[in-house]
Design an enzyme around this catalytic site. Structure first.
Site, PDB file in Angstrom:
ATOM      1  N   GLY A 412       3.077 -32.070  -2.679  1.00 57.90           N
ATOM      2  CA  GLY A 412       1.939 -31.489  -3.668  1.00 57.90           C
ATOM      3  C   GLY A 412       2.427 -29.940  -3.806  1.00 57.90           C
ATOM      4  O   GLY A 412       3.410 -29.576  -3.729  1.00 57.90           O
ATOM      5  N   SER A 413       1.294 -29.327  -4.068  1.00 55.15           N
ATOM      6  CA  SER A 413       1.356 -27.943  -4.460  1.00 55.15           C
ATOM      7  C   SER A 413       1.554 -27.075  -3.506  1.00 55.15           C
ATOM      8  O   SER A 413       1.870 -25.844  -3.851  1.00 55.15           O
ATOM      9  CB  SER A 413      -0.053 -27.481  -5.204  1.00 55.15           C
ATOM     10  OG  SER A 413      -0.221 -28.315  -6.682  1.00 55.15           O
TER      11      SER A 413
END
Length: 672
Positions: A412-413
């Site tokens: 993810g981020s």
């Protein structure tokens, strides 16, 4: 004239028959001994007996021969046998000189002998047979001799943390025994055995089977189960039953229990399959061997070599000679870079979760913690886990036997700082330039069909710093497209994607995509913010973040304590200026009021880091499973860098289910 030719022909034919009977088709004494050797190498004493001369067979029956030498070879743990037949000086070729090397529990036994052979006719067929003497298979042994084996046990090497605190050690366990003659009779006996079965989790049938063994007498100690010596309540309840006793016995102990289970692994009794996989290495059916984790990985270093002596005695038990001896050799102790306090702190935050965490010193590369949760108690496996308990672990939907810190998954981020570093290295973006982004979803053009990149923050103008602390997916999707698939894939290799990590532990390789390429624009865009097919193991993610405090180089991880200076694994993957810029931006992820990790802020302890909430769903727009990620490190004299993942955080705020846990570990480590 005709009669004379006939007589000559008959004489010639008879001579040919005689020659053929003594010719090359008949086995020689050496040929027969080679056949005997093949059976000897297989320890097939029944077949070996068939090669004995009639005189030898009269002196010993087949059953006595097989029984005696099977017991002797089993007792000395006879293994691989090499036999070399030497050149004979016997003109009659009735003896076969040979040299043999036999592997035993006390090391190799080397000896030279001459096998005496004799010709006999059996079933109208002439052949060579062996004049038996026991010294042929064990030097110096005669018919009445006995063989004794004296053993001197050695200790397995222990595993300790960086401060010498044990993670795997040698200790004692409590063996619960039954003395059959002291059990009550009748219904009380049944009641006692049923109570013991329930207490120990051992099937009643197993207890009955143990009591029926041929060697069991009224005063015998019959082992039922070995339990943890610290389980005083269980031991007390068991030994209060009539006829039940406790015996201390040596055992491998894992004092950190569940917190370090996946790291240390455990030892277990060797199986038939493992014994076959480790031939001629000194293991026996009673050996213990590393089964998982570091116990398996460092089996050769940790393994002890018990001492042994094989002694030949006469019938009265007087020692005649030592056939072989081997000194006991303790295993090598191993000291890890792991800090037990960090390990336990990480586990305490995850023990009610499904997830994993790694901790390193980003300046030295020392791995301070490797945790997987949920977990299990490795002591249960050493002591002999019951089938019911093992099945329960296997069927647990949270998969406590799964080692999560070696796995790789979508980051993810937390992947966005990597994308930023690659973009800056290729001058694909200006970090200070604000990018206008309208709304909460975006697509490059209509060719993307129904697919959009979405974001939570709706700030209309975003530069790199804001995109990082606000975690703007659209900004990084656009950035990935500016970098280009070829550059993105090529630079990922500079950071170690597709490679094994340089430590002696099997971690899943991090990958940018299934084939290492980014074949479509949507896959490239998704990869920019850590989705798509990106898969990273948490230790590798920690190493990537180490570049932000090491002037753009990835530190080389260390799991074993060493006097060597820290080394870089991947040098200069980004410029020092890029590393410093991203480092400062990551501070804002925690310090800025709009930062996604603002709840991890600690007064008096500045941190930098990045959150991530990868999504796993079948179709865009649907609700699906989420994992929460958080990577953080202290910025003043960096000593601790943590990557933590918590699974199934979709109803708990994604990464916000992780940030307080990481914060708590930092607070405990730095006493804040």
């Amino acid at each position: 004239m005709f009669r004379r030719y006939t007589v000559l022909a008959v004489l010639l034919f008879s001579s040919l028959l005689l020659l053929s009977g003594c010719g090359g088709n008949q086995p020689t004494a050496q040929d027969r001994f080679k056949s005997f050797t093949k059976a000897w190498q297989k320890q097939d004493f029944s077949t070996m007996y068939q090669f004995l001369s009639s005189k030898s067979q009269k002196s010993v029956s087949k059953s006595a021969f097989v029984d005696r030498y099977e017991r002797i070879y089993s007792g000395i743990e006879a293994g691989k046998l090499n036999v070399t037949i030497r050149k004979s000086d016997d003109k009659e070729k009735k003896s076969v000189p040979f040299t043999a090397t036999l592997e035993t529990v006390a090391g190799p036994v080397r000896f030279s002998q001459k096998a005496s052979m004799t010709q006999e006719s059996r079933n109208d067929k002439e052949n060579w047979y062996l004049n038996w003497t026991p010294s042929l298979i064990l030097p110096g042994m005669t018919g009445d001799d006995k063989v004794r084996v004296h053993t001197s046990p050695a200790k397995r090497g222990e595993i300790a943390d960086r401060n010498g605190r044990p993670l795997a050690m040698n200790g004692n366990a409590a063996r619960i025994d039954i003395v059959p003659g002291q059990l009550p009779t009748g219904a009380d006996r049944e009641k006692t055995l049923n109570q013991l079965s329930k207490l120990l989790g051992v099937p009643r049938e197993q207890i009955d089977s143990a009591l029926k063994q041929s060697w069991v007498k009224a005063d015998s100690l019959v082992p039922v189960r070995t339990v943890n010596a610290s389980d005083l309540d269980l031991i007390k309840k068991a030994t209060q039953l009539p006829g039940i006793y406790k015996t201390n016995t040596a055992s491998r102990i894992y004092p950190d229990k569940q917190a370090s289970a996946h790291l240390t692994g455990y030892v277990g009794k060797i199986t038939a399959e493992l014994l076959k996989a480790h031939p001629n290495e000194g293991y026996s059916e009673n050996s213990y061997i590393g089964r998982t984790g570091l116990e398996l990985l460092f089996e050769k270093q940790l393994r002890q070599q018990d001492g042994a002596e094989i002694v030949l005695t006469d019938a009265a038990g007087n020692e005649k000679a030592t056939i072989a001896s081997k000194e006991a050799k303790d295993g090598q102790n191993i000291q890890l870079t792991i800090d037990k306090d960090v390990q336990d702190s990480l586990y305490s935050q995850l023990q009610k979760e499904s997830g994993t965490a790694t901790a390193i010193n980003p300046k030295t590369g020392d791995i301070l913690g490797l945790v997987s949760a949920p977990s299990y108690d490795p002591n249960d496996f050493v002591l002999g886990i019951s089938p019911d308990a093992y099945n329960k672990l296997q069927k647990d939907p949270k998969k406590p036997l799964l080692n999560r810190f070696t796995a790789a998954s979508a980051p993810g981020s937390t992947f966005k700082p990597f994308t930023a570093a690659v973009a800056l290295s290729h001058q694909a973006i200006d970090p200070n330039q604000s990018v206008a982004i309208s709304g909460s979803r975006w697509q490059k053009d209509k060719s993307w069909g129904d697919y959009y990149v979405t974001r939570l923050d709706h700030d209309p103008n975003v530069n790199l710093r804001e995109a990082l602390f606000r975690s703007d997916n659209i900004y990084f999707a656009q950035t990935a497209l500016k970098i280009g698939a070829k550059n993105f894939a090529a630079d990922s290799k500079k950071y170690g994607f597709g490679e094994s990590l340089p430590i002696p532990y099997a971690f899943r390789k991090s990958t940018l995509s299934g084939d290492g390429k980014l074949a479509s624009e949507t896959l490239l865009a998704n990869s920019g913010y850590g989705q798509g097919e990106v898969s990273v193991n948490p230790l590798h993610m920690s190493l990537i973040y180490s570049a932000f405090v090491n002037n753009g180089s990835l530190i080389k991880p260390r799991l074993l304590m060493s006097d060597e200076a820290p080394q870089m694994w991947k040098k200069n993957v980004m410029s020092p200026d890029t590393a410093k810029l991203i480092h400062n931006d990551l501070i804002q992820v925690i310090d800025n009021p709009a930062g996604t990790a603002r709840d991890a802020k600690i007064n008096g302890l500045p941190l930098a880091g990045k959150t991530g909430t990868p999504e796993f769903k079948q179709k865009q727009g649907e609700n699906g499973r989420e994992n929460g990620w958080f990577v953080a490190y202290n910025t003043d004299d960096p000593k601790l860098l943590i990557t933590m993942i918590v699974e199934n955080t979709q109803d708990r705020g994604g990464s916000h289910a992780v940030t307080p846990k990481v914060k708590a570990v930092f607070q405990k480590y730095f006493n804040k």
